[in-house]
Design a protein around this motif. Structure first.
Motif, short mmCIF file in Angstrom:
data_model
loop_
_atom_site.label_atom_id
_atom_site.label_comp_id
_atom_site.label_asym_id
_atom_site.label_seq_id
_atom_site.Cartn_x
_atom_site.Cartn_y
_atom_site.Cartn_z
N THR A 93 -136.48 35.93 53.15
CA THR A 93 -135.64 36.49 53.06
C THR A 93 -133.65 36.23 52.68
O THR A 93 -133.21 37.21 52.26
CB THR A 93 -135.34 36.46 54.61
N TYR A 94 -133.72 35.08 53.34
CA TYR A 94 -132.69 34.60 52.53
C TYR A 94 -132.31 34.34 50.68
O TYR A 94 -131.30 33.73 51.29
CB TYR A 94 -131.65 33.76 53.82
N PHE A 110 -130.07 35.61 48.65
CA PHE A 110 -128.67 35.87 49.04
C PHE A 110 -127.49 34.78 48.20
O PHE A 110 -127.07 34.06 48.79
CB PHE A 110 -127.93 35.87 50.31
N GLN A 111 -129.56 33.97 47.70
CA GLN A 111 -128.68 32.63 47.33
C GLN A 111 -127.04 32.31 46.04
O GLN A 111 -127.84 33.73 45.58
CB GLN A 111 -129.01 32.07 46.40
N LEU A 112 -126.36 31.63 46.49
CA LEU A 112 -125.17 32.05 45.09
C LEU A 112 -126.14 31.41 43.92
O LEU A 112 -125.83 30.10 43.82
CB LEU A 112 -124.27 30.71 45.79
N ASN A 113 -125.39 31.81 42.32
CA ASN A 113 -125.99 31.91 41.70
C ASN A 113 -124.40 30.45 40.75
O ASN A 113 -123.22 31.07 41.40
CB ASN A 113 -126.00 32.76 40.56
N SER A 158 -124.21 25.57 56.89
CA SER A 158 -123.83 24.99 57.14
C SER A 158 -122.37 24.89 57.06
O SER A 158 -122.22 25.96 56.62
CB SER A 158 -124.19 23.35 55.96
N ALA A 159 -121.61 24.36 57.86
CA ALA A 159 -120.28 24.32 57.35
C ALA A 159 -119.35 24.49 55.90
O ALA A 159 -118.86 25.81 55.62
CB ALA A 159 -120.05 22.76 58.07
N ASP A 160 -120.62 24.53 55.15
CA ASP A 160 -119.85 24.39 53.17
C ASP A 160 -120.73 25.36 52.88
O ASP A 160 -120.46 26.16 51.87
CB ASP A 160 -119.76 22.87 52.27
N GLY A 161 -121.58 26.53 53.51
CA GLY A 161 -121.91 27.73 53.29
C GLY A 161 -123.69 27.53 53.25
O GLY A 161 -124.16 28.60 51.55
N MET A 162 -123.99 25.88 52.94
CA MET A 162 -125.49 26.08 52.62
C MET A 162 -126.43 26.42 53.48
O MET A 162 -126.54 25.90 54.75
CB MET A 162 -125.70 25.06 52.82
N LEU A 163 -127.54 27.45 53.23
CA LEU A 163 -128.68 27.73 53.66
C LEU A 163 -129.32 26.88 54.42
O LEU A 163 -129.66 25.03 53.45
CB LEU A 163 -129.76 28.34 53.72
N THR A 196 -131.23 20.65 53.03
CA THR A 196 -130.23 21.69 52.50
C THR A 196 -131.10 21.88 51.42
O THR A 196 -132.03 21.57 50.64
CB THR A 196 -129.25 21.23 52.03
N PHE A 197 -131.10 23.81 51.01
CA PHE A 197 -131.55 24.13 50.49
C PHE A 197 -130.79 24.55 49.37
O PHE A 197 -130.54 24.44 48.09
CB PHE A 197 -132.76 25.62 50.94
N TYR A 198 -129.89 25.93 49.43
CA TYR A 198 -128.86 25.90 48.58
C TYR A 198 -127.20 27.04 49.59
O TYR A 198 -127.35 27.69 50.63
CB TYR A 198 -129.88 27.56 47.51
N ARG A 199 -126.99 27.35 48.41
CA ARG A 199 -125.67 28.23 49.21
C ARG A 199 -125.72 29.19 48.85
O ARG A 199 -126.35 29.70 47.61
CB ARG A 199 -124.33 28.01 48.11
N ILE A 200 -125.35 30.20 50.24
CA ILE A 200 -125.38 31.40 50.62
C ILE A 200 -124.18 32.40 50.35
O ILE A 200 -122.61 31.80 50.40
CB ILE A 200 -125.77 32.06 51.52
#
Length: 192
Positions: free
Chosen positions: A182-183, A186-189, A123-128, A143-147
């Motif tokens: 896979t992604y 790259f989840q942002l903690n 998404s535009a805000d960096g979310m998977l 929406t799942f998590y920020r990448i």
């Protein structure tokens, strides 16, 4: 065997109700107000007969792993409700009243809608995000998590990163889980 148990329960309840009504008539005849209980019974039984003839609505709600929730409305009648419920073994009763009953089932799959046109993207805000259609159409399903895009771009080929930005098609549960796996690395903690 399961159906026989259900009918035994129904028969037991019917016998208990009839016994209660017969006892009530005897008590009404021997009491100070012989017409009171009889009038009450007549009013209740008339309402019950009216309710049995009215249509009853079953609302079937399915929730899927991809976040989609579908509803289906099925008309039935109260006198056929027990027969109808046999078809929905394993469904959870969410609520019930005199006009409708809501049943829910948690599907261990992605929805037909997601299989038809689901795409993973950022998404535009960096979310998977799972989209219905390509990410540029912005119809978000889940929406799942920020990448961590810097880590992702350093680890993956340029083509793989571009595929995610354009949208990766998902057709079944295996692809859905594979993309999340896979992604996921790259989840942002929160502490990053």
């Amino acid at each position: 065997m399961e159906i026989n148990r259900k009918w035994m329960v129904y028969a037991s309840w019917t016998i208990a109700l009839l016994t209660g009504f017969v006892a009530g008539f005897f008590l009404a005849d021997s009491g100070k107000d012989p017409g009171g209980l009889r009038q009450w019974f007549t009013a209740v039984s008339n309402r019950s007969v009216d309710a049995v003839g009215k249509p009853y609505k079953l609302v079937l709600t399915r929730t899927y792993l991809c976040g989609v929730r579908d509803e289906e409305h099925k008309p039935t009648s109260l006198n056929h409700l027990a027969e109808t419920m046999v078809d929905y073994k394993g469904w959870e009763i969410v609520s019930a009243d005199s006009a409708k009953m809501i049943l829910m089932k948690r599907e261990q799959d992605i929805s037909p809608r997601c299989k038809e046109n689901g795409h993973f993207g950022i998404s535009a805000d960096g979310m998977l995000t799972l989209f219905h259609g390509v990410p540029s159409e912005q119809e978000v399903v889940q929406t799942f998590y920020r990448i961590n895009t810097a880590k992702m771009e350093a680890s993956l080929s340029k083509e793989e990163v571009e595929n995610l930005k354009r949208g990766i098609r998902v057709r079944d549960l295996a692809e859905y889980n594979s993309i999340l796996s896979t992604y996921g690395e790259f989840q942002l903690n929160d502490d990053y």
